[in-house]
Design an enzyme around this catalytic site. Structure first.
Site, mmCIF file in Angstrom:
data_model
loop_
_atom_site.group_PDB
_atom_site.id
_atom_site.type_symbol
_atom_site.label_atom_id
_atom_site.label_comp_id
_atom_site.label_asym_id
_atom_site.label_seq_id
_atom_site.Cartn_x
_atom_site.Cartn_y
_atom_site.Cartn_z
ATOM 1 C CE LYS A 14 0.819 1.395 4.824
ATOM 2 N NZ LYS A 14 1.696 2.394 4.512
ATOM 3 C CD1 TRP A 97 11.400 -4.970 7.663
ATOM 4 C CD2 TRP A 97 13.236 -3.760 7.598
ATOM 5 N NE1 TRP A 97 11.202 -4.823 8.174
ATOM 6 C CE2 TRP A 97 12.803 -3.873 8.440
ATOM 7 C CE3 TRP A 97 14.404 -3.492 6.687
ATOM 8 C CZ2 TRP A 97 13.440 -3.349 9.548
ATOM 9 C CZ3 TRP A 97 14.849 -2.597 8.012
ATOM 10 C CH2 TRP A 97 15.102 -2.011 8.936
ATOM 11 N N GLY A 104 5.280 -6.371 5.617
ATOM 12 C CA GLY A 104 4.819 -7.559 6.783
ATOM 13 C C GLY A 104 3.568 -7.637 7.205
ATOM 14 C CG ASP A 138 -0.238 -0.037 7.988
ATOM 15 O OD1 ASP A 138 -0.705 0.242 8.998
ATOM 16 O OD2 ASP A 138 0.525 -0.193 8.148
#
Length: 292
Positions: A14, A97, A104, A138
């Site tokens: 996102k 990352w 994640g 999230d």
């Protein structure tokens, strides 16, 4: 696919089109307002059901931490549901990352959605979202499966119908830990909150495409990681705009809504930088995997 396996399960990233902090809860958690948009930069997961209850993760690309959000999500769902099943989970990790792209959290959400199906649990989307919130702020967004105006700590979602758009996304070699951003004295925590109805009337969808708001985490991120400033400058020169997503370090530029982007990514990005020309998604690929 069979009842025992689920292959090529998408976990899209996102971007935050803007990110404002509008206060704090009594427990210290920051209250935010943002618009999250799904993009086609994604990890791919594969699941195989196990009868012995064991959970094992297999890294197909970059090695992940021993106890990542994906495994934590699987354990949480197994414990909450009481199922005797386990799973082998293989991850083709593509979303970088420390980028502020929710990689994640997206893996965790896709894991919950996939195992809900693989284990024949029949949980509703609302129930999965509640469990997801215990894993990370999230995660409910990705389970919700739609682009959204996001409030609270990330759990209050108002779906938004956004036109598909091109978004040039570049992450420098360095990543940023979110805790460093929240500890920074440069972080603005007093943005005036928008009411979602008023936001849609006064700001409107077009203003989002034109760059509404700011990301309040960008100044502390640039102080923490000078590469963020460099990426922002490169994209600004190429596309006429740039903005960091989440707590960084990835930066994106709006690149149009037509059949082709307004420009291409530079072909000579510095060593260690990764970039893609992405399309936004109208909804999550697993949107139909849980009942409303």
């Amino acid at each position: 696919m069979s009842a025992m396996t689920l292959t090529d399960v998408a976990a899209p990233a996102k971007l935050n089109l803007f990110l404002h902090i509008v206060g704090r809860r009594a427990d210290g958690y920051h209250l935010l307002q943002s618009v999250f948009v799904l993009i086609d930069w994604a990890d791919t997961l594969h699941f195989e059901r196990r009868a012995d209850g064991r959970l094992q993760r297999h890294d197909l690309t970059a090695p992940l931490p021993a106890d990542d959000l994906c495994l934590r999500a699987a354990r949480a769902l197994r414990a909450a549901s009481g199922t005797s099943f386990g799973a082998d989970i293989s991850i083709d990790k593509q979303v970088p990352w420390g980028a502020g792209m929710g990689g994640g959290s997206s893996d965790a959400a896709s894991t919950l959605l996939a195992l809900n199906r693989l284990w024949d649990l029949g949980w509703s989307r609302e129930r999965l979202m509640a469990l997801g919130l215990s894993l990370g702020a999230d995660v409910p967004f990705f389970i919700g499966g739609q682009n959204a105006f996001v409030e609270g700590v990330g759990e209050v979602l108002t779906p938004l119908a956004l036109p598909r758009q091109w978004l040039a996304v570049v992450k420098p070699a360095a990543g940023i830990e979110t805790r460093a951003i929240f500890a920074s004295p440069l972080l603005a925590r007093d943005n005036k909150p928008d009411k979602v109805a008023g936001f849609l009337v006064d700001a409107g969808i077009q203003s989002l495409l034109d760059g509404y708001g700011i990301n309040v985490m960008q100044p502390p991120a640039e102080s923490e990681c000078p590469e963020v400033t460099k990426v922002a400058r490169v994209l600004q020169e190429r596309f006429g705009n740039s903005r960091m997503t989440g707590s960084g370090s990835a930066v994106f530029a709006r690149a149009g809504t037509g059949h082709q982007p307004l420009a291409s990514l530079p072909s000579d990005l510095p060593e260690g930088w990764v970039g893609r020309m992405c399309r936004s998604l109208e909804e999550h690929p697993l949107r139909g995997w849980a009942s409303d």
